[in-house]
Design a protein around this motif. Structure first.
Motif, mmCIF file in Angstrom:
data_model
loop_
_atom_site.group_PDB
_atom_site.id
_atom_site.type_symbol
_atom_site.label_atom_id
_atom_site.label_comp_id
_atom_site.label_asym_id
_atom_site.label_seq_id
_atom_site.Cartn_x
_atom_site.Cartn_y
_atom_site.Cartn_z
ATOM 1 N N ALA A 1 -12.611 -33.028 -31.609
ATOM 2 C CA ALA A 1 -12.838 -33.241 -30.175
ATOM 3 C C ALA A 1 -13.001 -31.931 -29.425
ATOM 4 O O ALA A 1 -13.734 -31.850 -28.428
ATOM 5 C CB ALA A 1 -11.683 -34.059 -29.581
ATOM 6 N N ASP A 2 -12.334 -30.879 -29.891
ATOM 7 C CA ASP A 2 -12.447 -29.582 -29.218
ATOM 8 C C ASP A 2 -13.635 -28.758 -29.733
ATOM 9 O O ASP A 2 -13.805 -27.600 -29.360
ATOM 10 C CB ASP A 2 -11.157 -28.778 -29.387
ATOM 11 C CG ASP A 2 -10.800 -28.548 -30.852
ATOM 12 O OD1 ASP A 2 -11.628 -28.895 -31.723
ATOM 13 O OD2 ASP A 2 -9.689 -28.047 -31.130
ATOM 14 N N GLY A 3 -14.466 -29.347 -30.575
ATOM 15 C CA GLY A 3 -15.669 -28.666 -31.040
ATOM 16 C C GLY A 3 -15.496 -27.903 -32.340
ATOM 17 O O GLY A 3 -16.483 -27.432 -32.923
ATOM 18 N N ARG A 4 -14.304 -27.729 -32.826
ATOM 19 C CA ARG A 4 -14.106 -26.967 -34.061
ATOM 20 C C ARG A 4 -14.622 -27.753 -35.270
ATOM 21 O O ARG A 4 -14.513 -28.972 -35.329
ATOM 22 C CB ARG A 4 -12.634 -26.627 -34.256
ATOM 23 C CG ARG A 4 -12.123 -25.566 -33.300
ATOM 24 C CD ARG A 4 -10.667 -25.221 -33.581
ATOM 25 N NE ARG A 4 -9.769 -26.334 -33.259
ATOM 26 C CZ ARG A 4 -8.450 -26.329 -33.475
ATOM 27 N NH1 ARG A 4 -7.892 -25.267 -34.035
ATOM 28 N NH2 ARG A 4 -7.722 -27.370 -33.145
ATOM 29 N N GLN A 5 -15.167 -27.007 -36.221
ATOM 30 C CA GLN A 5 -15.676 -27.602 -37.446
ATOM 31 C C GLN A 5 -15.076 -26.876 -38.651
ATOM 32 O O GLN A 5 -14.859 -25.665 -38.610
ATOM 33 C CB GLN A 5 -17.203 -27.492 -37.500
ATOM 34 C CG GLN A 5 -17.924 -28.359 -36.487
ATOM 35 C CD GLN A 5 -19.426 -28.176 -36.591
ATOM 36 O OE1 GLN A 5 -19.933 -27.113 -36.280
ATOM 37 N NE2 GLN A 5 -20.116 -29.215 -37.019
ATOM 38 N N PHE A 6 -14.848 -27.634 -39.708
ATOM 39 C CA PHE A 6 -14.246 -27.058 -40.915
ATOM 40 C C PHE A 6 -14.977 -27.574 -42.148
ATOM 41 O O PHE A 6 -14.376 -28.129 -43.072
ATOM 42 C CB PHE A 6 -12.761 -27.402 -40.990
ATOM 43 C CG PHE A 6 -11.939 -26.825 -39.868
ATOM 44 C CD1 PHE A 6 -11.507 -25.518 -39.920
ATOM 45 C CD2 PHE A 6 -11.643 -27.579 -38.744
ATOM 46 C CE1 PHE A 6 -10.755 -24.971 -38.896
ATOM 47 C CE2 PHE A 6 -10.904 -27.043 -37.718
ATOM 48 C CZ PHE A 6 -10.463 -25.732 -37.774
ATOM 49 N N ALA A 7 -16.304 -27.381 -42.146
ATOM 50 C CA ALA A 7 -17.106 -27.817 -43.285
ATOM 51 C C ALA A 7 -16.656 -27.100 -44.551
ATOM 52 O O ALA A 7 -16.418 -25.896 -44.546
ATOM 53 C CB ALA A 7 -18.578 -27.539 -43.020
ATOM 54 N N GLY A 8 -16.542 -27.865 -45.636
ATOM 55 C CA GLY A 8 -16.131 -27.288 -46.910
ATOM 56 C C GLY A 8 -14.630 -27.189 -47.079
ATOM 57 O O GLY A 8 -14.171 -26.725 -48.111
ATOM 58 N N MET A 9 -13.839 -27.625 -46.073
ATOM 59 C CA MET A 9 -12.382 -27.535 -46.161
ATOM 60 C C MET A 9 -11.796 -28.898 -46.519
ATOM 61 O O MET A 9 -12.094 -29.908 -45.874
ATOM 62 C CB MET A 9 -11.791 -27.077 -44.816
ATOM 63 C CG MET A 9 -11.860 -25.584 -44.595
ATOM 64 S SD MET A 9 -10.973 -24.619 -45.853
ATOM 65 C CE MET A 9 -9.323 -25.273 -45.697
ATOM 66 N N SER A 10 -10.995 -28.914 -47.575
ATOM 67 C CA SER A 10 -10.237 -30.109 -47.929
ATOM 68 C C SER A 10 -8.784 -29.690 -48.109
ATOM 69 O O SER A 10 -8.456 -28.498 -48.080
ATOM 70 C CB SER A 10 -10.791 -30.744 -49.204
ATOM 71 O OG SER A 10 -10.808 -29.799 -50.257
ATOM 72 N N ALA A 11 -7.896 -30.674 -48.265
ATOM 73 C CA ALA A 11 -6.468 -30.356 -48.363
ATOM 74 C C ALA A 11 -5.750 -31.501 -49.053
ATOM 75 O O ALA A 11 -6.195 -32.656 -49.046
ATOM 76 C CB ALA A 11 -5.872 -30.116 -46.981
ATOM 77 N N THR A 12 -4.619 -31.156 -49.668
ATOM 78 C CA THR A 12 -3.730 -32.172 -50.231
ATOM 79 C C THR A 12 -2.288 -31.692 -50.086
ATOM 80 O O THR A 12 -2.008 -30.490 -50.220
ATOM 81 C CB THR A 12 -4.077 -32.441 -51.709
ATOM 82 O OG1 THR A 12 -3.213 -33.452 -52.226
ATOM 83 C CG2 THR A 12 -3.954 -31.196 -52.563
#
Length: 632
Positions: free
Chosen positions: A120-131
């Motif tokens: 919603a704030d415009g930030r993007q994290f393409a290529g980021m995953s997590a567990t």
């Protein structure tokens, strides 16, 4: 020829003795040549091995140095943000934005974040995953560290995309966000026979039990999420007063890439091996035992496989200096070995001695053939010389003596071979003089060629530098900027990141030039250029002279939220120069800045970005100058 050999004359005997002598010299020369060639070829091989191996050691150390530097920078930035007053609450809120809880209590990133969907704030994290494992419910401190690791892993992973395989920060509560091409949330589960047990991974157990913050390499292992053999380079943060770590920075290295680069030495016929500098010589790569290494899950070693020919490597290993190659002689091979700087790995390049045999025998055959050819030539030459210079002159002398003894006629001196020695001597002297002239001329010609070659290389280097550098300010010129803008635009388009461009104009510069003179104006432009250059501290930043008193500042991965602050810093560093400007309302040299930010992945063009920045600059000047305006 045969008749001359069979006669008992002086010429015949001399020819037979010459043949025997030349044959003996040729045979002796062949024997000497064999040993000399063997020594020379071995010396040449050693020099090539040392040079190529040390070049490989230095080249292979570079990515590991970059990885360690990135991990240390990651941890420093993590510590700085983590300890900021009031920032933890923001990170806890980010945790809820980034991740969601599964029924089993584990966490992964929210849907479509990995694919580049904006928050919603415009930030993007393409290529980021997590567990995050389900057995330790996260408290606020864990959430803050996990969210911060997610943000910084994306920052450092995307900045090194194309050079490093991945980047991830691990929390001791058994969770890690990771920047890589595959979604780790799809690869790992916490149930079934293939359940993820992070505590069984060497980088996790060693990293969070380490007493210090030194980087380390794990043993090679098979990674199911990437279906590849790899090793992990990990750096823990500084332990707290209880000796506990809060964060572990990691990068995985694909060993297939390392093996592919080192498996083919530059010397044809040689082969390389890589092994750990431990007592067993644990193998990373050996072309003859690839299957054993894989079947042993990376535990196979020189000792366990009983590679007797490589035992001397283990004995010589402790004396190695990182980055320096040393030569080891075995019965089968000449080996150049050395430690790859910054790693626990030893590289050895093996050159089988049998590869030298063809060269040795080829050189020996050449010597023998040349000897036989020389023998034949010498026989014909000696026959000619003996016939003309000995037999015929002697026959003339005998005939003249017989005539003198039986006749009263005066001795005809013309019948004597008085001229023979003079002709040979004159020929030799003339030839020596000719050789000396030819050699002198050749030496002068080679000197001239080397001199002209050096001058041409220097001119080419200077021309290459001038083609991308502004001659007045010493920074990048317009041509370099145009090329960099196009490259960064396409890079940001591929990575899904943003690109910022600032147009900078020196305020009232024409008045400054008219008042202080063109020399002072040039000094002013050089000072402004160097001040702007101090802000280009990141990879992808570029300062260039755009034309006249205009400059451009290109910054990759700069978001809209931080773009205006960057532009204001550019204004501030120029104002801090305190260059007097009597005809400026502000009394000092200042600049106006227009900055624009675009995301190439969402469309548009580099020309539009340039136009928006120029329009923002026009607005800054229209609003009174010495200010920064962000294009909307």
């Amino acid at each position: 020829m045969a008749k001359l050999f069979r006669t008992t004359s002086l010429a015949g005997r001399a020819l037979r003795l010459a043949v025997v002598r030349i044959g003996f010299v040729a045979l002796l020369g062949g024997v000497v040549s064999y040993f000399v060639n063997q020594s020379a070829i071995e010396e040449s091989v050693i020099k090539q091995l040392l040079l190529s191996t040390e070049q490989t050691l230095q080249r292979e150390s570079l990515p590991f140095k970059e990885i360690k530097d990135l991990e240390r920078n990651f941890l420093r930035e993590f510590q700085d943000i983590y300890t900021r007053p009031g920032h933890k609450a923001i990170l806890v809120r980010d945790f809820d934005r980034f991740f969601y809880r599964h029924p089993d209590g584990s966490y992964t990133q929210r849907p479509d974040l990995f694919e580049g969907k904006a928050l919603a704030d415009g930030r993007q994290f393409a290529g980021m995953s997590a567990t995050y494992a389900p057995d330790i419910p996260p408290n606020d401190d864990t959430k803050a560290r996990f969210a911060l690791s997610y943000i910084l892993s994306h920052k450092y992973g995307s900045s090194a995309q194309g050079r490093l395989f991945n980047f991830y920060g691990v929390v001791p509560e058994k969770g890690f966000p990771i920047f890589q091409t595959s979604d780790v949330a799809q690869a790992f589960t916490y149930s079934g026979p293939d359940a993820l047990k992070l505590e069984t991974y060497e980088f996790y157990t060693r990293g969070f039990s380490a007493p210090d913050e030194d980087a380390f390499f794990t043993r090679m292992y098979w990674d199911v999420s990437n279906n590849a053999w790899m090793t992990t380079i990990a750096t823990p943060d500084t332990p707290d007063t209880l000796g506990k770590h809060r964060m572990l920075a990691c990068v995985d290295v694909l060993l297939a890439e390392l093996m592919g680069r080192t498996a083919r030495p530059s010397i044809q016929g040689a082969y390389s091996t890589i092994f750990l500098a431990d007592a067993q010589g644990t193998l990373i790569y050996h072309p003859q035992f690839v299957g054993d290494i894989k079947s042993s899950e990376g535990t196979a070693s020189i000792q366990s496989l009983r590679i007797a020919s490589d035992y001397p490597l283990l004995q010589a290993m402790n004396a190695l200096i990182p980055g320096k190659a040393t030569i080891l002689h075995t019965q089968e091979n000449i080996i150049a070995m050395g430690m790859i700087p910054g790693t626990p790995w030893v590289l050895s390049v093996h050159y089988p001695r049998t590869l030298m045999a063809p060269d040795i025998y080829r050189n020996l055959a050449i010597v023998i053939v040349l000897g036989l050819m020389t023998l034949l030539v010498e026989v014909f030459l000696l026959r000619s010389i003996l016939q003309k210079q000995v037999a015929i002159p002697l026959h003339r002398l005998i005939h003249a003596t017989q005539r003198f003894g039986t006749s009263k006629e005066r001795l005809d001196k013309d019948a004597l071979p008085l001229e023979s020695a003079d002709e040979i001597g004159a020929l030799a002297r003339e030839f020596a003089t000719m050789v000396e002239r030819v050699q002198d001329g050749q030496s002068q010609l080679e000197s001239k060629v080397q001199e002209r070659t050096a001058e041409l290389e220097a001119a080419n280097r200077q021309l290459a530098e001038l083609s991308v550098t502004d001659g007045l300010t010493g920074i990048a010129n317009r041509r370099h900027f145009d090329r960099a803008l196009e490259l960064e635009w396409h890079r940001a388009q591929r990575a899904g990141t943003s690109l910022a461009l600032a147009m900078v104009d020196v305020d009232w510069f024409k008045k400054y030039n008219d008042h202080y003179g063109h020399q002072a104006g040039d000094d002013c432009l050089r000072g402004v250029a160097q001040a702007l250059k101090t802000q280009a501290s990141r990879a992808g930043d570029l300062v260039a002279r755009y034309g006249g008193e205009e400059f451009v500042f290109l910054s990759a991965s700069t978001q809209v939220a931080s773009a205006l602050a960057l532009a204001e810093r550019l204004c501030a560093v120029v104002r801090a120069l305190a260059l007097s400007h009597a005809l400026s309302p502000l009394d000092y040299v200042t600049v106006s800045v227009g900055i624009a930010v675009m995301e190439p992945a969402h469309g548009g063009s580099a020309e539009q970005l340039l136009k928006k920045a120029d329009e923002a600059l026009y607005q800054a000047k229209a609003q009174g100058r010495h200010q920064a305006v962000l294009a909307r």
